[in-house]
Design a protein around this motif. Structure first.
Motif, PDB file in Angstrom:
ATOM      1  N   SER A  88       0.825  -1.206   0.000  1.00 14.21           N
ATOM      2  CA  SER A  88       0.000   0.000   0.000  1.00 14.21           C
ATOM      3  C   SER A  88       0.862   1.260   0.000  1.00 14.21           C
ATOM      4  O   SER A  88       0.591   2.218  -0.736  1.00 14.21           O
ATOM      5  CB  SER A  88      -0.924   0.004   1.221  1.00 14.21           C
ATOM      6  OG  SER A  88      -1.780  -1.118   1.217  1.00 14.21           O
ATOM      7  N   ALA A  89       1.905   1.256   0.820  1.00 10.32           N
ATOM      8  CA  ALA A  89       2.804   2.405   0.868  1.00 10.32           C
ATOM      9  C   ALA A  89       3.488   2.611  -0.473  1.00 10.32           C
ATOM     10  O   ALA A  89       3.643   3.749  -0.949  1.00 10.32           O
ATOM     11  CB  ALA A  89       3.850   2.204   1.968  1.00 10.32           C
ATOM     12  N   GLY A  90       3.895   1.513  -1.115  1.00 11.24           N
ATOM     13  CA  GLY A  90       4.527   1.614  -2.424  1.00 11.24           C
ATOM     14  C   GLY A  90       3.581   2.159  -3.478  1.00 11.24           C
ATOM     15  O   GLY A  90       3.953   3.018  -4.287  1.00 11.24           O
ATOM     16  N   ALA A 105       6.579  -2.955  -6.415  1.00 13.63           N
ATOM     17  CA  ALA A 105       7.832  -2.598  -5.735  1.00 13.63           C
ATOM     18  C   ALA A 105       7.735  -2.875  -4.239  1.00 13.63           C
ATOM     19  O   ALA A 105       8.664  -3.419  -3.625  1.00 13.63           O
ATOM     20  CB  ALA A 105       8.161  -1.127  -5.983  1.00 13.63           C
ATOM     21  N   GLY A 106       6.608  -2.517  -3.632  1.00  9.17           N
ATOM     22  CA  GLY A 106       6.419  -2.781  -2.208  1.00  9.17           C
ATOM     23  C   GLY A 106       6.370  -4.259  -1.899  1.00  9.17           C
ATOM     24  O   GLY A 106       6.947  -4.726  -0.904  1.00  9.17           O
ATOM     25  N   LEU A 107       5.692  -5.034  -2.747  1.00 15.33           N
ATOM     26  CA  LEU A 107       5.599  -6.475  -2.532  1.00 15.33           C
ATOM     27  C   LEU A 107       6.968  -7.142  -2.649  1.00 15.33           C
ATOM     28  O   LEU A 107       7.279  -8.077  -1.911  1.00 15.33           O
ATOM     29  CB  LEU A 107       4.620  -7.082  -3.537  1.00 15.33           C
ATOM     30  CG  LEU A 107       3.146  -6.718  -3.327  1.00 15.33           C
ATOM     31  CD1 LEU A 107       2.305  -7.148  -4.523  1.00 15.33           C
ATOM     32  CD2 LEU A 107       2.599  -7.331  -2.046  1.00 15.33           C
ATOM     33  N   VAL A 108       7.781  -6.668  -3.589  1.00 16.45           N
ATOM     34  CA  VAL A 108       9.126  -7.227  -3.740  1.00 16.45           C
ATOM     35  C   VAL A 108       9.980  -6.865  -2.525  1.00 16.45           C
ATOM     36  O   VAL A 108      10.713  -7.711  -1.985  1.00 16.45           O
ATOM     37  CB  VAL A 108       9.777  -6.717  -5.037  1.00 16.45           C
ATOM     38  CG1 VAL A 108      11.236  -7.170  -5.120  1.00 16.45           C
ATOM     39  CG2 VAL A 108       9.005  -7.218  -6.254  1.00 16.45           C
ATOM     40  N   MET A 109       9.902  -5.619  -2.082  1.00 15.46           N
ATOM     41  CA  MET A 109      10.704  -5.183  -0.945  1.00 15.46           C
ATOM     42  C   MET A 109      10.401  -5.991   0.313  1.00 15.46           C
ATOM     43  O   MET A 109      11.306  -6.309   1.097  1.00 15.46           O
ATOM     44  CB  MET A 109      10.437  -3.698  -0.661  1.00 15.46           C
ATOM     45  CG  MET A 109      11.121  -2.731  -1.585  1.00 15.46           C
ATOM     46  SD  MET A 109      12.912  -2.612  -1.357  1.00 15.46           S
ATOM     47  CE  MET A 109      13.035  -2.009   0.329  1.00 15.46           C
ATOM     48  N   ILE A 110       9.143  -6.343   0.517  1.00 15.90           N
ATOM     49  CA  ILE A 110       8.755  -7.001   1.770  1.00 15.90           C
ATOM     50  C   ILE A 110       9.024  -8.501   1.741  1.00 15.90           C
ATOM     51  O   ILE A 110       9.102  -9.140   2.799  1.00 15.90           O
ATOM     52  CB  ILE A 110       7.252  -6.760   2.059  1.00 15.90           C
ATOM     53  CG1 ILE A 110       6.920  -7.045   3.527  1.00 15.90           C
ATOM     54  CG2 ILE A 110       6.379  -7.612   1.150  1.00 15.90           C
ATOM     55  CD1 ILE A 110       7.595  -6.108   4.494  1.00 15.90           C
ATOM     56  N   GLY A 127      10.985   1.480  -1.723  1.00 18.89           N
ATOM     57  CA  GLY A 127      10.913   0.636  -2.920  1.00 18.89           C
ATOM     58  C   GLY A 127      10.290   1.365  -4.095  1.00 18.89           C
ATOM     59  O   GLY A 127      10.766   1.254  -5.236  1.00 18.89           O
ATOM     60  N   ALA A 128       9.240   2.125  -3.836  1.00 16.37           N
ATOM     61  CA  ALA A 128       8.579   2.873  -4.908  1.00 16.37           C
ATOM     62  C   ALA A 128       9.504   3.943  -5.486  1.00 16.37           C
ATOM     63  O   ALA A 128       9.595   4.118  -6.707  1.00 16.37           O
ATOM     64  CB  ALA A 128       7.295   3.497  -4.390  1.00 16.37           C
ATOM     65  N   LEU A 129      10.185   4.675  -4.610  1.00 15.59           N
ATOM     66  CA  LEU A 129      11.101   5.727  -5.076  1.00 15.59           C
ATOM     67  C   LEU A 129      12.271   5.134  -5.859  1.00 15.59           C
ATOM     68  O   LEU A 129      12.697   5.684  -6.881  1.00 15.59           O
ATOM     69  CB  LEU A 129      11.614   6.538  -3.885  1.00 15.59           C
ATOM     70  CG  LEU A 129      10.554   7.340  -3.120  1.00 15.59           C
ATOM     71  CD1 LEU A 129      11.179   8.012  -1.898  1.00 15.59           C
ATOM     72  CD2 LEU A 129       9.904   8.384  -4.025  1.00 15.59           C
ATOM     73  N   LEU A 130      12.795   3.998  -5.376  1.00 15.85           N
ATOM     74  CA  LEU A 130      13.893   3.334  -6.065  1.00 15.85           C
ATOM     75  C   LEU A 130      13.466   2.883  -7.458  1.00 15.85           C
ATOM     76  O   LEU A 130      14.185   3.094  -8.449  1.00 15.85           O
ATOM     77  CB  LEU A 130      14.378   2.132  -5.249  1.00 15.85           C
ATOM     78  CG  LEU A 130      15.451   1.250  -5.894  1.00 15.85           C
ATOM     79  CD1 LEU A 130      16.736   2.035  -6.114  1.00 15.85           C
ATOM     80  CD2 LEU A 130      15.704   0.007  -5.046  1.00 15.85           C
ATOM     81  N   THR A 131      12.300   2.269  -7.546  1.00 17.52           N
ATOM     82  CA  THR A 131      11.812   1.778  -8.832  1.00 17.52           C
ATOM     83  C   THR A 131      11.590   2.920  -9.813  1.00 17.52           C
ATOM     84  O   THR A 131      11.945   2.832 -10.997  1.00 17.52           O
ATOM     85  CB  THR A 131      10.500   0.997  -8.642  1.00 17.52           C
ATOM     86  OG1 THR A 131      10.747  -0.146  -7.817  1.00 17.52           O
ATOM     87  CG2 THR A 131       9.940   0.529  -9.971  1.00 17.52           C
ATOM     88  N   ALA A 155      14.090  -3.259 -12.950  1.00 18.05           N
ATOM     89  CA  ALA A 155      13.859  -2.125 -12.058  1.00 18.05           C
ATOM     90  C   ALA A 155      13.045  -2.505 -10.831  1.00 18.05           C
ATOM     91  O   ALA A 155      13.263  -1.975  -9.734  1.00 18.05           O
ATOM     92  CB  ALA A 155      13.155  -0.999 -12.818  1.00 18.05           C
ATOM     93  N   THR A 156      12.086  -3.411 -10.989  1.00 19.04           N
ATOM     94  CA  THR A 156      11.229  -3.782  -9.859  1.00 19.04           C
ATOM     95  C   THR A 156      11.784  -4.996  -9.121  1.00 19.04           C
ATOM     96  O   THR A 156      12.209  -4.898  -7.971  1.00 19.04           O
ATOM     97  CB  THR A 156       9.796  -4.072 -10.339  1.00 19.04           C
ATOM     98  OG1 THR A 156       9.812  -5.019 -11.426  1.00 19.04           O
ATOM     99  CG2 THR A 156       9.112  -2.795 -10.791  1.00 19.04           C
ATOM    100  N   HIS A 157      11.814  -6.140  -9.769  1.00 22.94           N
ATOM    101  CA  HIS A 157      12.184  -7.378  -9.076  1.00 22.94           C
ATOM    102  C   HIS A 157      13.650  -7.429  -8.695  1.00 22.94           C
ATOM    103  O   HIS A 157      13.986  -7.782  -7.559  1.00 22.94           O
ATOM    104  CB  HIS A 157      11.817  -8.582  -9.943  1.00 22.94           C
ATOM    105  CG  HIS A 157      10.352  -8.763 -10.110  1.00 22.94           C
ATOM    106  ND1 HIS A 157       9.580  -9.456  -9.209  1.00 22.94           N
ATOM    107  CD2 HIS A 157       9.497  -8.308 -11.059  1.00 22.94           C
ATOM    108  CE1 HIS A 157       8.319  -9.438  -9.600  1.00 22.94           C
ATOM    109  NE2 HIS A 157       8.246  -8.747 -10.723  1.00 22.94           N
TER     110      HIS A 157
END
Length: 433
Positions: free
Chosen positions: A232-234, A260-265, A284-288, A313-315
């Motif tokens: 959600s945050a991502g 991005a958030g799902l991958v980070m967690i 994660g969102a900012l990085l992606t 970029a994401t995974h």
């Protein structure tokens, strides 16, 4: 009195509540496999949408047979620093005997869904190194649900394929009618596919991370909660960021931010609390978002760098970030919520600096392993006549749907097909008598 049955005796030793819980998670996780293909179908051009979906669909069948034959043995066979021995090949001896509190065959099925989701042969080695008793596991690496075996490996494999398509070395290079070229960037052609894919993937991911505990306990509850918070945050961060840049809201932004958030967690879902998960999603969102800018640069065009599905970029990058961040923020207290796990913790909450180095090592080894092995496999496949990795120029112009599939979403591909109508304009309704 009936004679003793070893299989039923082993089954009686399993916890039925935990077994039912993991079975339910498997049922909810399975749709993530075709949903990944549905997402890529939306990302592709309309000339290649069915062909983009098909590999994810067939991966279910191919990976199931591969996992039954040798995949499970390579990933979870006892012994071996890099891959397991083939003592359990063809699932010999994998039945009702408990793994934790659930039957071994159910544990295998749950892990199969991970393998099919990644759909890369190299996962067998990475899984064993991290989860199956390999040398990374012996070092004490923390990877709850697959930061390296799932995300870094899949990202590395996609990167290897991208580079091979731009710089083939075997038959594709020698072919006069196959031309490596930089893929023109484009917006996703079907937002509905992205929407449906995100709904399925998000829900399935909750079951993935909760089910990774392999038992119904407070840790499985927290894993599900932090996964949702991070996604959600991502999603919110990415959507607001792109709105600030363009003044427009986009489903694609929510899609990428949530992924991005799902991958980070993924590597940390069983080791961090809600507050930490919130910041994981934002980062994660900012990085992606920044990583996606690479493919629009003159450098990318010059070197024919292609990341049209945004897998790198994401995974890959978020897999790296999440794996390393786990070494920073893993909490000994959160890890113990299942009443069993005992870890040393990470840097911030438990002062364990060594864990950061272990996580960096895991990420680097996972990427190198998957990239090198995948590239070699692509090169070997490209050596086989009829299995050239790069399509012909005519197929490229035609589109993969028309060139390689019997179905298409574009009607004018089949202009020679007779149009069917149930009513003849001159004679009225067609009789079926």
């Amino acid at each position: 009195m009936s004679p003793s049955n070893p299989t039923l005796d082993a089954w009686e030793a399993c916890n039925k509540i935990d077994t039912a819980f993991v079975m339910t998670c498997c049922a909810f996780c399975w749709p993530i496999i075709p949903a990944v293909g549905l997402g890529y179908s939306g990302y592709s051009t309309r000339w290649n949408s069915i062909a983009s979906f098909y590999p994810a669909l067939i991966a279910v069948s191919v990976c199931t047979i591969q996992w039954w034959a040798i995949g499970y043995a390579l990933a979870y066979g006892e012994g071996g620093a890099v891959v397991g021995p083939l003592t359990t090949a063809f699932h010999r001896g994998v039945g009702a005997d408990p793994v934790g509190t659930i039957p071994a065959i159910l544990f295998s099925f749950f892990q199969l869904i991970f393998e099919a989701t990644v759909c890369a042969i190299a996962i067998g080695g990475a899984s064993h190194m991290v989860w199956g008793g390999g040398f990374l596991a012996e070092l004490g690496v923390l990877d709850f649900a697959g930061g390296t075996p799932v995300h870094i490996n899949s990202g590395a494999t996609a990167t290897a394929l991208s580079l091979y398509l731009s710089y083939p070395v075997a038959r594709s290079r020698k072919s006069a009618n196959r031309t490596p070229s930089h893929l023109a960037l484009h917006k996703p052609h079907n937002t509905i596919c992205q929407m449906i894919a995100l709904i399925i993937i998000w829900g399935s991911w909750l079951a993935f991370d909760a089910g990774t505990t392999l038992a119904l306990n407070y840790k499985s509850v927290m894993a599900m909660v932090v996964t949702n918070v991070c996604a959600s945050a991502g999603a919110i961060t990415y959507a607001v960021y792109t709105w600030a840049e363009t003044g427009k809201w986009a489903v694609d932004s929510v899609f990428l931010g949530a992924i991005a958030g799902l991958v980070m967690i993924t590597p940390s879902a069983g080791f961090i609390g809600i507050n930490t998960a919130l910041f994981f999603g934002i980062f994660g969102a900012l990085l992606t978002r920044q990583a996606l800018r690479i493919k629009f640069t003159p450098w990318a065009r010059k070197w024919r760098w292609v990341d049209n599905g945004d897998t790198f970029a994401t995974h890959c990058l978020c897999g790296f970030a999440g794996t390393i961040a786990t070494g920073l923020f893993a909490s000994k207290e959160v890890a113990s919520y299942d009443g069993v796990t005992d870890i040393t913790g990470g840097v911030v909450f438990d002062g364990n600096i060594r864990q950061l180095g272990i996580q960096v090592l895991e990420a680097c080894i996972g990427f190198t392993w998957s990239f090198v092995v995948s590239w070699l496999l692509f090169a070997l496949i490209d050596c086989v006549p009829g299995l050239e990795v790069l399509c012909t120029n005519d197929e490229l112009l035609m589109g993969m749907d028309a060139a390689q599939m019997e179905e298409t979403l574009t009607e004018h591909h089949w202009t020679d097909e007779a149009e069917y109508k149930a009513i003849d304009a001159a004679k009225g309704p067609i009789s079926i008598a």
